[in-house]
Design a protein around this motif. Structure first.
Motif, PDB file in Angstrom:
ATOM      1  N   TRP A   1       5.369   3.446  14.536  1.00 40.52           N
ATOM      2  CA  TRP A   1       6.237   2.510  13.670  1.00 40.52           C
ATOM      3  C   TRP A   1       6.958   2.388  13.967  1.00 40.52           C
ATOM      4  CZ3 TRP A   1       7.015   6.076   9.117  1.00 40.52           C
ATOM      5  CH2 TRP A   1       5.704   6.624   7.689  1.00 40.52           C
ATOM      6  N   LYS A   2       7.432   2.477  15.176  1.00 40.46           N
ATOM      7  CA  LYS A   2       8.476   2.184  16.142  1.00 40.46           C
ATOM      8  C   LYS A   2       8.060   1.684  17.433  1.00 40.46           C
ATOM      9  CE  LYS A   2      10.844   7.137  15.709  1.00 40.46           C
ATOM     10  NZ  LYS A   2      11.762   8.183  16.509  1.00 40.46           N
ATOM     11  N   ARG A   3       7.159   1.579  17.451  1.00 44.68           N
ATOM     12  CA  ARG A   3       6.848   0.097  18.503  1.00 44.68           C
ATOM     13  C   ARG A   3       6.367  -0.836  17.589  1.00 44.68           C
ATOM     14  NH1 ARG A   3       3.757   4.416  20.904  1.00 44.68           N
ATOM     15  NH2 ARG A   3       1.298   3.730  19.810  1.00 44.68           N
ATOM     16  N   LEU A   4       6.695  -1.205  16.085  1.00 45.93           N
ATOM     17  CA  LEU A   4       6.033  -2.190  15.518  1.00 45.93           C
ATOM     18  C   LEU A   4       6.954  -3.494  16.001  1.00 45.93           C
ATOM     19  CD1 LEU A   4       4.064  -3.995  13.461  1.00 45.93           C
ATOM     20  CD2 LEU A   4       5.335  -1.731  11.564  1.00 45.93           C
ATOM     21  N   PRO A   5       8.149  -2.961  15.446  1.00 44.79           N
ATOM     22  CA  PRO A   5       9.394  -4.234  15.786  1.00 44.79           C
ATOM     23  C   PRO A   5       9.230  -4.942  17.051  1.00 44.79           C
ATOM     24  CG  PRO A   5      10.146  -2.139  14.534  1.00 44.79           C
ATOM     25  CD  PRO A   5       9.316  -1.654  15.234  1.00 44.79           C
ATOM     26  N   GLY A   6       9.121  -3.810  18.094  1.00 46.39           N
ATOM     27  CA  GLY A   6       9.031  -4.470  19.178  1.00 46.39           C
ATOM     28  C   GLY A   6       7.365  -5.377  19.275  1.00 46.39           C
ATOM     29  N   GLU A   7       6.969  -4.449  18.992  1.00 42.12           N
ATOM     30  CA  GLU A   7       5.610  -6.400  18.956  1.00 42.12           C
ATOM     31  C   GLU A   7       5.954  -7.443  18.337  1.00 42.12           C
ATOM     32  OE1 GLU A   7       2.856  -6.165  21.040  1.00 42.12           O
ATOM     33  OE2 GLU A   7       3.408  -4.117  21.818  1.00 42.12           O
ATOM     34  N   ALA A   8       6.130  -7.197  16.345  1.00 36.91           N
ATOM     35  CA  ALA A   8       6.619  -8.378  16.237  1.00 36.91           C
ATOM     36  C   ALA A   8       7.327  -9.496  17.036  1.00 36.91           C
ATOM     37  CB  ALA A   8       7.218  -8.087  14.693  1.00 36.91           C
ATOM     38  N   GLU A   9       8.638  -8.598  17.471  1.00 37.05           N
ATOM     39  CA  GLU A   9       9.504  -9.693  18.335  1.00 37.05           C
ATOM     40  C   GLU A   9       8.499 -10.180  19.291  1.00 37.05           C
ATOM     41  OE1 GLU A   9      13.279  -9.582  20.788  1.00 37.05           O
ATOM     42  OE2 GLU A   9      13.092  -8.264  19.286  1.00 37.05           O
TER      43      GLU A   9
END
Length: 628
Positions: A243-251
């Protein structure tokens, strides 16, 4: 990205900052203190002028793609002014609209009603406000009425403002994308907010809650969980890390510009509410079983849920097909471009699930294999193009699973995954790896201003942006894939990506997980039908061995080769056909029984992807994480 004339930026000026209720605000009081009884009490104070007032109960909610308003569950409706009951009448041809007679000198009226919630999972995902005795997912469109917007002098959607408050059961806490103005004695209040943003900002509340920050002290992204039990809140560390990696991958996918100020994943966990995922600008309404975070199988089954709904903040909420933007919530949406809105989101949701670690690469490929096989079994594609499933989405969303292979369902989701995988691989191969679909996503979706807003688009805008990334006859390509009938789904993304759809007599782990959660047997790729644990035949593939033998949805299997039906017994009998075993099924249909002899010799068949020798692994390359 240069913006075409057709793609004029439409800013929906939602009021977000807390403030006292303005003179023109509709004061909305929602009393959910009796939600354990499945009753919510609503009181609205609506500024008005003399003569008459037309009120609407919302029905076409963005993201639902069909009318879903719970008007049938509204009871005890009354209107009053200055302590006197007012006369009201429902519109003849529109049960979502009522006309209220307003007395002279009246400056505001009071409207009250109760919302009766569905029992358990009754009604399915079409119901937006749902509850168990321990949690509530409140969607404001179910607990308000608003003045008609197309009258002379009426405020447009973004200017019609509400001052909402909600009363929760004692000891409950809530999460929402709306800024909270105050909370005391179980009552949470919000500042003045435009109707559009109010409807776009659901509230999750419960007795057992947990908040998970996804990016440390910045507070930009978070998960707010409410569960029927404390035990269900305990997500494993690997899931939290993904979950915590998700925003970075979306960016990395969309670029640094955001179409939201902050983003909240709302997650309701209960066995007594329907499963769902509903997108919003700055949050998403996600619902799973009570122990979905605790049980490995249910975690895998829901791995794409958060990524899918998160992608919608860019695709569907920020960039939206022009024909799906309406002045109010009563006008039907035109959904023909759902193969972009939902299909591309389904692909990107899968992609981010793998890149963030919610799926392993093997599970990501197994997901594609199952999708490709499922779409290959949809024989209705021979008469019905994908385009028509999008145009007719409002009739297909709540259709039964039976006969879906013969009539098609909302295939723009699964086929959209294959369609946009193919586009991604096409871009990579045509540019020799210099460009990818990620570049299209940055150019087309990555232009937000950090606030919730809407930029409309037409198909020509999508084609133009694709051509700027990789020149190609995209118009002709999508005309063939979307608007024309085809006997087979688009599998070129898999084959050109270095893999091939194949079948084995052993299921993949993901297939076994999905089959187990469905509590049945999926034999669609062998004899051509699925069956529940108690023998009820589900969807049947036209012209499959089972269909040719006379089996159909709704029949019930009683015996397999003379022995009482069991799921394992049926699998064993199908597997034995490869070595000459017979397959005779006694089935019950209504009051009648018949033995169906299935002519089949190929044993059990389960989809998988096999590596193609000599071809580069483009699929592996595109699935790789982009953050360290």
């Amino acid at each position: 990205m240069p913006r075409s004339v057709l793609a004029v930026l439409v800013l929906i000026a939602f009021t977000l900052l807390p403030s006292p209720a303005a003179a023109g605000d509709i004061r909305l009081h929602v009393d959910a203190s009796e939600v354990a009884r499945k009753v919510i009490h609503v009181r609205e104070v609506i500024p008005t002028q003399p003569e008459s007032l037309t009120l609407h109960y919302p029905q076409w909610i963005p993201g639902r793609h069909r009318p879903v308003g719970q008007i049938a569950n509204v009871t005890e409706f009354r209107a009053a002014a200055n302590g006197k009951v007012l006369t009201w009448k429902r519109a003849d041809a529109d049960p979502f609209t009522v006309d209220v007679t307003i007395p002279d000198g009246c400056k505001e009226i009071e409207v009250t009603f109760d919302l009766l919630l569905a029992a358990g999972a009754e009604g399915g995902a079409q119901f937006m406000t749902v509850a168990s005795p321990k949690l509530l997912m409140l969607n404001w469109n179910d607990v308000l009425m608003y003045p008609q917007l197309d009258l002379p002098g009426a405020a447009p959607l973004e200017e019609l403002t509400f001052a909402p408050m909600v009363k929760l059961p004692a000891g409950w806490a809530c999460g929402t994308a709306l800024p909270i103005k105050g909370a005391t004695a179980g009552v949470t209040t919000f500042g003045s907010v435009a109707l559009g943003m109010l409807v776009d900002s659901p509230l999750l509340a419960g007795e057992h809650v947990r908040e998970v920050p996804l990016d440390g002290a910045s507070g930009k992204h978070r998960v707010f969980i409410a569960c029927d039990s404390v035990a269900g809140l305990d997500a494993p560390e690997a899931t939290l890390a993904a979950w915590k990696r998700l925003p970075g991958e979306a960016e990395k996918l969309f670029g640094p510009a955001k179409p939201y100020t902050n983003y909240t994943f709302l997650l309701g966990l209960s066995n007594h509410i329907p499963r769902a995922g509903i997108e919003h600008h700055q949050s998403s309404d996600n619902r799973l079983a009570e122990l979905a975070l605790v049980k490995a199988g249910e975690r895998k089954a829901s791995a794409t849920l958060f990524p899918h709904e998160f992608v919608h903040s860019w695709n569907g909420k920020y960039r939206r097909p022009a024909d799906m933007l309406k002045r109010d919530y009563q006008k039907p949406q035109q959904t023909r471009l759902l193969w972009v809105y939902e299909g591309l989101t389904n692909y990107l949701g899968w992609l981010l699930a793998v890149r963030s670690g919610l799926y392993t690469p093997d599970e990501g490929r197994d997901y594609l294999a199952m999708t490709a096989a499922r779409m290959s079994n949809v024989k209705a594609r021979g008469w019905r193009p994908l385009d028509d499933t999008a145009a007719a989405a409002s009739t297909l969303f709540d259709a039964t699973g039976a006969w879906r292979s013969a009539r098609r369902s909302v295939d723009f989701y699964d086929e959209g995954t294959l369609l946009w995988l193919e586009a991604d691989v096409l871009i990579r191969t045509r540019t020799k790896g210099a460009k990818t679909l990620d570049d299209f996503c940055k150019a087309f979706f990555g232009t937000g201003t950090g606030a919730p807003e809407v930029e409309r688009y037409a198909l020509d805008d999508v084609l133009k942006a694709l051509n700027e990334v990789a020149p190609y006859d995209w118009k002709g390509h999508f005309a063939r894939r979307v608007e024309a009938v085809a006997e087979a789904p688009p599998l070129d993304g898999i084959t050109s990506g270095g893999w091939a759809l194949a079948y084995s007599d052993k299921p993949t782990d993901l297939f076994t997980t999905m089959e187990g959660l469905a509590k049945g047997v999926n034999l669609a790729d062998s004899v051509g039908f699925s069956v529940s644990a108690d023998g009820l035949v589900g969807d049947t593939v036209p012209n499959s061995p089972g269909a040719k033998a006379g089996l159909a949805p709704g029949m019930k299997l009683i015996a397999v080769n003379g022995r009482r039906f069991s799921p394992d017994g049926l699998k064993a009998a199908v597997g034995a056909t490869k070595s000459g075993g017979k397959l005779e099924l006694l089935a019950e249909s209504g009051d009648f029984f018949k033995t169906h002899v299935i002519d089949y010799k190929d044993g059990l068949r389960y989809p998988r992807l096999d590596r193609t020798a000599g071809k580069p692994d483009v699929l592996g390359e595109l699935m790789g994480p982009k953050t360290k």
